[in-house]
Design a protein around this motif. Structure first.
Motif, PDB file in Angstrom:
ATOM      1  N   THR A 525      41.486  45.083   7.367  1.00 13.95           N
ATOM      2  CA  THR A 525      41.882  46.468   7.098  1.00 13.95           C
ATOM      3  C   THR A 525      43.339  46.555   6.651  1.00 13.95           C
ATOM      4  OG1 THR A 525      40.293  47.288   8.732  1.00 13.95           O
ATOM      5  CG2 THR A 525      42.079  48.774   8.096  1.00 13.95           C
ATOM      6  N   VAL A 526      44.228  45.810   7.316  1.00 13.02           N
ATOM      7  CA  VAL A 526      45.662  45.899   7.030  1.00 13.02           C
ATOM      8  C   VAL A 526      45.999  45.283   5.670  1.00 13.02           C
ATOM      9  CG1 VAL A 526      47.943  45.088   7.771  1.00 13.02           C
ATOM     10  CG2 VAL A 526      46.331  46.012   9.455  1.00 13.02           C
ATOM     11  N   PHE A 527      45.455  44.123   5.365  1.00 21.10           N
ATOM     12  CA  PHE A 527      45.818  43.413   4.123  1.00 21.10           C
ATOM     13  C   PHE A 527      44.863  43.707   2.966  1.00 21.10           C
ATOM     14  CE2 PHE A 527      47.637  40.509   7.405  1.00 21.10           C
ATOM     15  CZ  PHE A 527      48.967  40.658   7.033  1.00 21.10           C
ATOM     16  N   GLU A 528      43.668  44.181   3.273  1.00 19.80           N
ATOM     17  CA  GLU A 528      42.640  44.407   2.252  1.00 19.80           C
ATOM     18  C   GLU A 528      42.341  43.127   1.501  1.00 19.80           C
ATOM     19  OE1 GLU A 528      43.962  47.658  -0.145  1.00 19.80           O
ATOM     20  OE2 GLU A 528      43.647  49.144   1.432  1.00 19.80           O
ATOM     21  N   LYS A 529      42.488  42.012   2.196  1.00 19.66           N
ATOM     22  CA  LYS A 529      42.167  40.692   1.671  1.00 19.66           C
ATOM     23  C   LYS A 529      41.558  39.875   2.793  1.00 19.66           C
ATOM     24  CE  LYS A 529      46.038  40.388  -1.646  1.00 19.66           C
ATOM     25  NZ  LYS A 529      45.251  40.228  -2.888  1.00 19.66           N
ATOM     26  N   THR A 530      40.765  38.863   2.422  1.00 22.26           N
ATOM     27  CA  THR A 530      40.232  37.973   3.446  1.00 22.26           C
ATOM     28  C   THR A 530      41.325  37.031   3.934  1.00 22.26           C
ATOM     29  OG1 THR A 530      39.547  36.276   1.871  1.00 22.26           O
ATOM     30  CG2 THR A 530      37.969  38.070   2.332  1.00 22.26           C
ATOM     31  N   ALA A 531      41.105  36.464   5.116  1.00 20.91           N
ATOM     32  CA  ALA A 531      42.081  35.513   5.654  1.00 20.91           C
ATOM     33  C   ALA A 531      42.183  34.271   4.775  1.00 20.91           C
ATOM     34  CB  ALA A 531      41.689  35.130   7.081  1.00 20.91           C
ATOM     35  N   ASN A 532      41.087  33.863   4.144  1.00 22.61           N
ATOM     36  CA  ASN A 532      41.139  32.709   3.226  1.00 22.61           C
ATOM     37  C   ASN A 532      42.096  32.975   2.071  1.00 22.61           C
ATOM     38  OD1 ASN A 532      39.429  31.021   4.608  1.00 22.61           O
ATOM     39  ND2 ASN A 532      37.594  31.641   3.495  1.00 22.61           N
ATOM     40  N   GLU A 533      42.043  34.193   1.526  1.00 20.51           N
ATOM     41  CA  GLU A 533      42.913  34.541   0.400  1.00 20.51           C
ATOM     42  C   GLU A 533      44.371  34.579   0.824  1.00 20.51           C
ATOM     43  OE1 GLU A 533      39.968  37.384  -2.273  1.00 20.51           O
ATOM     44  OE2 GLU A 533      41.007  38.255  -0.546  1.00 20.51           O
ATOM     45  N   VAL A 534      44.638  35.103   2.024  1.00 22.15           N
ATOM     46  CA  VAL A 534      46.026  35.192   2.495  1.00 22.15           C
ATOM     47  C   VAL A 534      46.590  33.805   2.775  1.00 22.15           C
ATOM     48  CG1 VAL A 534      47.501  36.036   4.367  1.00 22.15           C
ATOM     49  CG2 VAL A 534      45.741  37.525   3.405  1.00 22.15           C
ATOM     50  N   ILE A 535      45.810  32.918   3.408  1.00 25.43           N
ATOM     51  CA  ILE A 535      46.292  31.560   3.693  1.00 25.43           C
ATOM     52  C   ILE A 535      46.507  30.790   2.387  1.00 25.43           C
ATOM     53  CG2 ILE A 535      45.629  29.353   4.714  1.00 25.43           C
ATOM     54  CD1 ILE A 535      46.604  31.418   6.729  1.00 25.43           C
ATOM     55  N   GLU A 536      45.637  30.997   1.412  1.00 25.96           N
ATOM     56  CA  GLU A 536      45.819  30.333   0.114  1.00 25.96           C
ATOM     57  C   GLU A 536      47.107  30.794  -0.556  1.00 25.96           C
ATOM     58  OE1 GLU A 536      45.797  29.723  -4.081  1.00 25.96           O
ATOM     59  OE2 GLU A 536      45.469  31.708  -3.179  1.00 25.96           O
ATOM     60  N   LEU A 537      47.414  32.121  -0.443  1.00 28.23           N
ATOM     61  CA  LEU A 537      48.657  32.647  -1.008  1.00 28.23           C
ATOM     62  C   LEU A 537      49.869  32.074  -0.281  1.00 28.23           C
ATOM     63  CD1 LEU A 537      50.118  34.644  -2.921  1.00 28.23           C
ATOM     64  CD2 LEU A 537      49.801  36.404  -1.148  1.00 28.23           C
ATOM     65  N   LYS A 538      49.771  31.961   1.031  1.00 29.90           N
ATOM     66  CA  LYS A 538      50.889  31.424   1.811  1.00 29.90           C
ATOM     67  C   LYS A 538      51.183  29.979   1.430  1.00 29.90           C
ATOM     68  CE  LYS A 538      52.359  30.542   6.579  1.00 29.90           C
ATOM     69  NZ  LYS A 538      51.978  30.580   8.012  1.00 29.90           N
ATOM     70  N   ASP A 539      50.142  29.203   1.246  1.00 27.62           N
ATOM     71  CA  ASP A 539      50.345  27.786   0.880  1.00 27.62           C
ATOM     72  C   ASP A 539      50.869  27.637  -0.544  1.00 27.62           C
ATOM     73  OD1 ASP A 539      49.408  27.108   3.369  1.00 27.62           O
ATOM     74  OD2 ASP A 539      47.346  26.727   2.700  1.00 27.62           O
ATOM     75  N   ARG A 540      50.523  28.574  -1.415  1.00 31.94           N
ATOM     76  CA  ARG A 540      50.908  28.473  -2.825  1.00 31.94           C
ATOM     77  C   ARG A 540      52.288  29.044  -3.100  1.00 31.94           C
ATOM     78  NH1 ARG A 540      47.440  31.707  -4.864  1.00 31.94           N
ATOM     79  NH2 ARG A 540      48.858  33.376  -5.504  1.00 31.94           N
ATOM     80  N   ASP A 541      52.602  30.225  -2.508  1.00 34.90           N
ATOM     81  CA  ASP A 541      53.862  30.907  -2.838  1.00 34.90           C
ATOM     82  C   ASP A 541      54.341  31.667  -1.613  1.00 34.90           C
ATOM     83  OD1 ASP A 541      55.947  32.461  -3.849  1.00 34.90           O
ATOM     84  OD2 ASP A 541      54.960  32.740  -5.789  1.00 34.90           O
ATOM     85  N   GLU A 542      55.317  31.098  -0.914  1.00 34.71           N
ATOM     86  CA  GLU A 542      55.829  31.712   0.310  1.00 34.71           C
ATOM     87  C   GLU A 542      56.459  33.067   0.027  1.00 34.71           C
ATOM     88  OE1 GLU A 542      56.346  31.506   4.485  1.00 34.71           O
ATOM     89  OE2 GLU A 542      55.377  30.055   3.150  1.00 34.71           O
ATOM     90  N   THR A 543      57.111  33.220  -1.147  1.00 35.24           N
ATOM     91  CA  THR A 543      57.760  34.491  -1.479  1.00 35.24           C
ATOM     92  C   THR A 543      56.723  35.608  -1.620  1.00 35.24           C
ATOM     93  OG1 THR A 543      59.558  33.336  -2.605  1.00 35.24           O
ATOM     94  CG2 THR A 543      59.259  35.668  -3.106  1.00 35.24           C
ATOM     95  N   GLN A 544      55.636  35.331  -2.346  1.00 36.42           N
ATOM     96  CA  GLN A 544      54.581  36.335  -2.519  1.00 36.42           C
ATOM     97  C   GLN A 544      53.901  36.654  -1.183  1.00 36.42           C
ATOM     98  OE1 GLN A 544      53.714  38.144  -5.249  1.00 36.42           O
ATOM     99  NE2 GLN A 544      55.538  37.228  -6.210  1.00 36.42           N
ATOM    100  N   TYR A 545      53.821  35.645  -0.324  1.00 36.37           N
ATOM    101  CA  TYR A 545      53.231  35.874   1.006  1.00 36.37           C
ATOM    102  C   TYR A 545      54.090  36.838   1.824  1.00 36.37           C
ATOM    103  CZ  TYR A 545      51.922  34.882   5.865  1.00 36.37           C
ATOM    104  OH  TYR A 545      51.557  35.007   7.181  1.00 36.37           O
ATOM    105  N   ASN A 546      55.415  36.643   1.814  1.00 28.25           N
ATOM    106  CA  ASN A 546      56.306  37.544   2.545  1.00 28.25           C
ATOM    107  C   ASN A 546      56.283  38.952   1.944  1.00 28.25           C
ATOM    108  OD1 ASN A 546      57.161  35.575   4.357  1.00 28.25           O
ATOM    109  ND2 ASN A 546      58.767  34.841   2.964  1.00 28.25           N
ATOM    110  N   LEU A 547      56.123  39.046   0.621  1.00 28.68           N
ATOM    111  CA  LEU A 547      56.021  40.351  -0.014  1.00 28.68           C
ATOM    112  C   LEU A 547      54.738  41.069   0.422  1.00 28.68           C
ATOM    113  CD1 LEU A 547      57.178  42.367  -2.058  1.00 28.68           C
ATOM    114  CD2 LEU A 547      55.918  41.156  -3.861  1.00 28.68           C
TER     115      LEU A 547
END
Length: 615
Positions: A525-547
């Motif tokens: 509900t909070v991110f409107e994304k699955t946890a798989n998508e968020v972890i993939e973003l975190k591993d790929r681009d820390e800046t975009q993850y913090n944004l």
């Protein structure tokens, strides 16, 4: 206004024989001469509720009696006082320890006068007893006297005198010589238990007569002896049991006391079953379940719309396999609710016909899917009972209900009603500070969580450990093993994990700030994304993850919270878990505020503000 008392009725009551039913159920006009509270402590026994002794006059004589506890409210509210004129509509006359006991079961207040009517005198109890006909006894029969804690299939060799049994409503711990005549309305399974003292067996039954119901429990050898002989629906004489204060934690029977059936208890089958109710119900409609608290019990009557096959599940708490079956119920309120049967009830359930009427007593209210119901050990289920509510429901369903559409509580009245959102209640909305103060008063020994509804804004989300690698089958954590992922619970190796949220985030409102914990549905509900998508973003681009974390903040939600006390690193604290998170629907929020303006409080507020503007 003048009143005419029924002269001579006190003498008739004092000398009544057991078969004078018209006297016990007739209407008698009498005057109250005095009321006296029988304290909560009598002969060293603490009682949970007060009793009242009443003196009634017919203008010539007066008699003492006891008020049934359901009439206590008349005394507390001072509707029933000295010199009140009453119409006694039903009474019970019994022998307790060889003394006559009169209990007033129902009365109606006619009026109030300022003084005593006539010059009544006390009835000489000893004289009246001498003239009272001896209770009828059946002829001697050549049958073997039943042993203690047993039941004979023939009429008892020494049954209590006709009409001299004690009402269940009048049982208390300080009475020893009593006999009740009651119907078994519920019998549990014979359960096995294990404690530090050892193992054992127990079962419980619910006895009911015209005055009330009471739960009785037997243990070990007594339980093994009585279990096959006590049958639901049959009537028994019960005596020499031990009356104790009821353990409300284990019983939903509406009685302050319960009976312990020990080795000296005597139970004999009774074949005179007239004037004894089968089961007393207090029904609520399926639509009214939204007004009941989670884990409370209730009685419902509904049409069985459909039912599932028996399924097996594994309990997380005990790791034992259990069998369950789900029933879908509907009624005239327009709602459908799921009810769960467990164990033998699930296996043995078979509908008497297509879409029968089913009455449930003492089922437990849950909040899964908004509102749900579940059978527990003390619950009873009756198909097509011969009661007016059943006939009315049958007629409705056959005429129009079978083609009607029904709604469940998870989508009733919008997402934020008392039933919507799995228990979120706008009427019970609390600010964070008030909620925190109430939660801090939870006793350290309390194991059950306390639920709150609140509205707050997400201010900060911890970015580290926001999700964990899980098994796609059981959702348990998996560990990496040589390039593959291992699930110990399912005992299998996976090519890759499915990530699931495990969040910790700070929220605030106008009163303060708290930390909440949430799981996968909260993160979705909070991110409107699955946890798989968020972890993939975190591993790929820390800046975009913090944004992404930053954009998820400064948004308000409605929360249903589960507050529970726990211990971490020897520190006792309150943990707030999110049971449900709901984005705000501003149209519904505005409609709720408009409805609030129509209430007396809203009208008074508007008037006060308009007066200030005029000034």
């Amino acid at each position: 206004m003048s009143y005419q008392l029924d002269t001579g009725i006190c003498h008739r009551i004092q000398n009544a024989t057991p078969n004078e039913g018209e006297l016990f159920n007739g209407s008698h006009t009498l005057q109250v001469l005095s009321l006296k509270k029988v304290g909560k402590q009598t002969e060293g026994v603490n009682l949970p509720s007060d009793r009242y002794r009443i003196v009634l006059s017919d203008g010539v004589q007066f008699i003492q009696a006891m008020l049934a506890t359901q009439l206590n409210e008349m005394v507390v509210d001072k509707h029933l006082t000295r010199f009140t004129i009453v119409c006694v509509e039903r009474l019970s006359c019994n022998y307790v320890q060889e003394k006559r006991l009169v209990i007033i079961m129902a009365l109606r207040i006619l009026g109030q006068v300022d003084q005593k009517i006539g010059e009544p005198v006390s009835i000489d109890a000893s004289t009246s007893e001498a003239t009272t006909p001896a209770p009828e006894r059946p002829p001697q029969q050549s049958v073997v006297q039943p042993s203690t804690s047993t039941i004979t299939a023939q009429p008892a060799s020494r049954p209590p005198p006709k009409g001299n049994w004690h009402p269940i409503e009048g049982l208390s711990p300080y009475q020893n010589n009593w006999t009740i005549k009651a119907r078994v309305t519920q019998k549990s399974e014979l359960k096995h238990y294990s404690t530090q003292r050892g193992e054992g067996k127990l079962f419980n039954v619910t006895f009911m007569d015209e005055t009330g119901e009471i739960r009785a429990t037997a243990f070990n050898q007594v339980a093994e002896s009585l279990y096959p002989k006590l049958e639901e629906g049959k009537v028994y004489y019960v005596s020499k049991g031990k009356v104790n204060l009821a353990k409300k934690k284990f019983s939903n029977v509406m009685n302050d006391f319960e009976i312990s059936l020990e080795k000296n208890a005597e139970i004999e089958e009774c074949f005179e079953t007239t004037n004894l109710p089968m089961i007393k119900y207090s029904f609520v409609t399926l639509g009214e379940l939204q007004n009941l608290n989670k884990d409370s019990t209730c009685d419902v009557i509904a049409i069985l719309k459909e039912y599932s096959d028996v399924n097996e599940i594994t309990s997380r708490a005990t790791n034992r396999t259990m069998k369950k079956r789900e029933l879908t119920l509907v009624d005239k309120s327009g709602f459908s609710v799921r009810l769960t049967l467990w164990g033998n009830q699930a296996e043995n359930f078979k509908p008497d016909e297509q879409n029968p009427v089913v009455a449930f007593k003492g089922v437990k209210v849950g909040d899964f899917g908004g509102r749900s119901l579940g059978m527990i050990a003390s619950s009873t289920m009756t198909q097509n009972p011969d009661i007016p509510e059943s006939h009315a429901l049958r007629g409705w369903y056959d005429s129009s209900g079978s083609g009607a559409s029904f709604q469940s509580h998870n989508n009733a009245g919008g997402s934020f009603g008392a039933a919507g959102g799995g228990g979120f209640s706008r009427s019970e909305l609390k600010p964070l500070l008030e909620m925190k103060l109430e939660a801090n008063r939870i006793p350290e020994s309390e194991e059950k969580p306390v639920y709150f509804s609140t509205r707050a804004m997400v201010m900060h989300i911890r970015g580290e450990n926001i999700a964990y690698p899980a098994c796609e089958t059981c959702n348990k954590k998996v560990v990496e093993d040589g390039g593959a992922w291992r699930c110990d619970k399912c005992d299998k190796t996976l090519a890759g994990p499915t990530y699931r949220y495990i969040m910790s985030f700070a929220v605030s409102d106008h009163t303060g700030q708290l930390w909440f914990q949430g799981f996968n549905d909260v993160g979705d509900t909070v991110f409107e994304k699955t946890a798989n998508e968020v972890i993939e973003l975190k591993d790929r681009d820390e800046t975009q993850y913090n944004l992404l974390l930053s954009k998820a903040c400064c948004k308000s939600y409605n929360f249903l919270l589960r507050a529970k006390r726990d211990s971490y690193n020897d520190n006792n604290r309150i943990r707030y878990g999110v049971s449900r998170i709901l984005p705000l629907n501003y149209k519904e929020e505005c409609d709720a505020l408009l409805d609030l303006m129509d209430t007396p409080w809203g009208q008074q507020t508007l008037k006060s503000e308009s007066d200030m503007v005029v000034y």
